[in-house]
Design a protein around this motif. Sequence first.
Motif, short mmCIF file in Angstrom:
data_model
loop_
_atom_site.label_atom_id
_atom_site.label_comp_id
_atom_site.label_asym_id
_atom_site.label_seq_id
_atom_site.Cartn_x
_atom_site.Cartn_y
_atom_site.Cartn_z
N VAL A 1 39.58 59.77 64.79
CA VAL A 1 40.18 60.24 65.99
C VAL A 1 39.74 60.53 67.30
N LYS A 2 38.43 60.97 67.65
CA LYS A 2 37.19 60.42 68.59
C LYS A 2 37.53 58.30 69.07
N SER A 3 37.70 57.87 68.38
CA SER A 3 37.70 56.46 68.06
C SER A 3 38.81 55.66 68.76
N THR A 4 39.88 56.30 68.79
CA THR A 4 42.00 55.87 68.49
C THR A 4 42.26 56.64 69.24
N SER A 5 42.87 55.69 70.40
CA SER A 5 44.40 56.68 71.13
C SER A 5 44.87 56.28 70.24
N LEU A 6 45.34 55.47 68.46
CA LEU A 6 46.34 55.61 67.89
C LEU A 6 46.26 56.92 67.14
N PRO A 7 47.80 57.58 67.04
CA PRO A 7 47.72 59.07 66.48
C PRO A 7 47.26 58.98 64.86
N VAL A 8 45.84 59.71 64.57
CA VAL A 8 45.12 59.44 63.15
C VAL A 8 46.23 60.94 61.98
N THR A 9 46.29 59.85 60.90
CA THR A 9 46.74 60.80 59.57
C THR A 9 46.51 60.91 58.57
N VAL A 10 45.97 61.64 57.89
CA VAL A 10 45.38 61.48 56.35
C VAL A 10 46.33 60.92 55.68
N LYS A 11 46.06 60.83 53.81
CA LYS A 11 47.02 60.55 52.91
C LYS A 11 45.55 61.37 51.95
N THR A 12 45.85 62.10 51.42
CA THR A 12 44.90 62.73 49.76
C THR A 12 45.39 63.70 49.15
N ARG A 13 44.06 64.47 47.75
CA ARG A 13 45.39 64.64 47.26
C ARG A 13 45.45 66.28 46.67
N LEU A 14 45.48 66.86 45.98
CA LEU A 14 45.18 68.85 46.23
C LEU A 14 43.36 69.21 46.19
N GLY A 15 43.25 68.35 45.55
CA GLY A 15 41.68 68.55 45.48
C GLY A 15 40.46 67.66 44.47
N TRP A 16 39.74 67.13 43.83
CA TRP A 16 38.78 66.93 42.76
C TRP A 16 38.93 67.22 42.12
N ASP A 17 39.60 68.84 41.20
CA ASP A 17 39.96 68.94 39.86
C ASP A 17 40.55 70.37 40.00
N ASP A 18 41.06 70.76 39.06
CA ASP A 18 42.12 72.26 39.00
C ASP A 18 40.68 73.14 39.76
N ASN A 19 39.15 73.08 39.12
CA ASN A 19 39.08 74.44 40.11
C ASN A 19 38.86 74.01 41.68
N THR A 20 39.05 72.59 42.12
CA THR A 20 38.59 72.57 43.45
C THR A 20 39.94 72.08 44.65
N LYS A 21 41.29 73.03 44.03
CA LYS A 21 42.29 72.67 45.24
C LYS A 21 42.68 73.25 46.21
N TYR A 22 41.45 72.12 47.26
CA TYR A 22 40.88 73.19 48.71
C TYR A 22 42.15 72.52 49.29
N ILE A 23 43.46 72.14 49.05
CA ILE A 23 44.28 71.62 49.48
C ILE A 23 44.94 72.42 51.24
N GLU A 24 45.19 73.77 51.24
CA GLU A 24 45.55 74.52 51.85
C GLU A 24 44.10 74.86 53.04
N ASP A 25 42.95 75.00 53.19
CA ASP A 25 41.96 74.77 53.84
C ASP A 25 42.04 73.78 54.74
N VAL A 26 42.30 72.33 53.64
CA VAL A 26 42.14 71.30 54.16
C VAL A 26 42.74 70.99 55.33
N ALA A 27 44.06 71.06 54.53
CA ALA A 27 45.43 70.71 56.00
C ALA A 27 44.89 71.44 56.97
N GLU A 28 44.50 72.86 56.93
CA GLU A 28 43.55 74.19 58.00
C GLU A 28 42.99 72.67 59.47
N ARG A 29 42.31 72.96 58.43
CA ARG A 29 40.80 71.92 59.62
C ARG A 29 40.83 70.77 59.88
N LEU A 30 41.95 69.27 58.80
CA LEU A 30 42.08 68.32 59.18
C LEU A 30 42.82 68.42 60.52
#
Length: 334
Positions: A131-160
Amino acid sequence: MVKIGNVDIGEFPLLLAPMEDVSDPPFRALCKAQGCDMMYTEFISVEGLIRDAEKSVQKLDIYDYERPIGIQIFGAELDSMMRAAEIVEEAQPEVLDINYGCPVKKVVCKMAGAGILQDIDRMVELTEAVVKSTSLPVTVKTRLGWDDNTKYIEDVAERLQDVGIKALSIHGRTRKQMYKGEADWTLIGKIKENPRIQIPIFGNGDIDSPQKAKLYRERYGVDGIMIGRAAIGYPWIFREIKHYFETGELLPPPTVAERVGAAREHLRRSLEWKGVKLGTLEMRRHYTNYFRGFPNIKEYRKQLVTEEDPATLFAVLDEIQEVYGEQFAKGEVA
């Protein structure tokens, strides 16, 4: 209107997912013609970019008729990601997208793609640096988590969002699921309900019909839908969904002439952009869907996925047009 930064992408945008060896300029041209609002390139290795690797650099090719378009990168090293962001900016896309979702082993083992889901702090650090390296809008594509025990996407969304991304696309599976089972959009819906989230949230996974697109739009409240595999060999998915949204009616499926015409145009563009060898090879994954449902198509399909001579391929397509066009006229092909 939905905006990524200052980029207006429509009231409820339909996005073409970045797919390796699929989302190239020939394919994107067809999807754009059928109503796709926002497209992404195939994902590009940052290591390839900074080393000026031919295959990586070629993927930066974008054309005015494709806009707005995002160039997607993947990598795991801070310095490489920052340098690649500068290279991408020179190509002048509307958006720079980071891939944190690819589940393929050769990507994941380098802690790139979905591999980064094992280290969320690192994901946030890399994103902030880009984000700091470009003037372009930066977006992200990801998944819910690594596995069923690590679905941290709600926290990830806020942090990103907190480090400056302008939109987030979420595939409703974990890395462990790969592309198996049914995509779960429940957490995507919860992110949209979070009052802290102000950036657009795009849902991805299993949208293969206008009816499902409408159902998921209403059920999960997403700002747009990203379509991947359902568009392969079937770019009409975009126009069909849009028509259904506007009228509540299903369009008739594309005619034989439309299907053959699209396959011909796709092959022509593929040969032009990639050359004969690669152009014929990478078209093979599309033919099955172009002619899905055609009775007794197996022999023609076999020729299309084995023949290497372009003239012969075009002749086969002409024959499909002739044979099945007559059957269509008689009502024998739906």
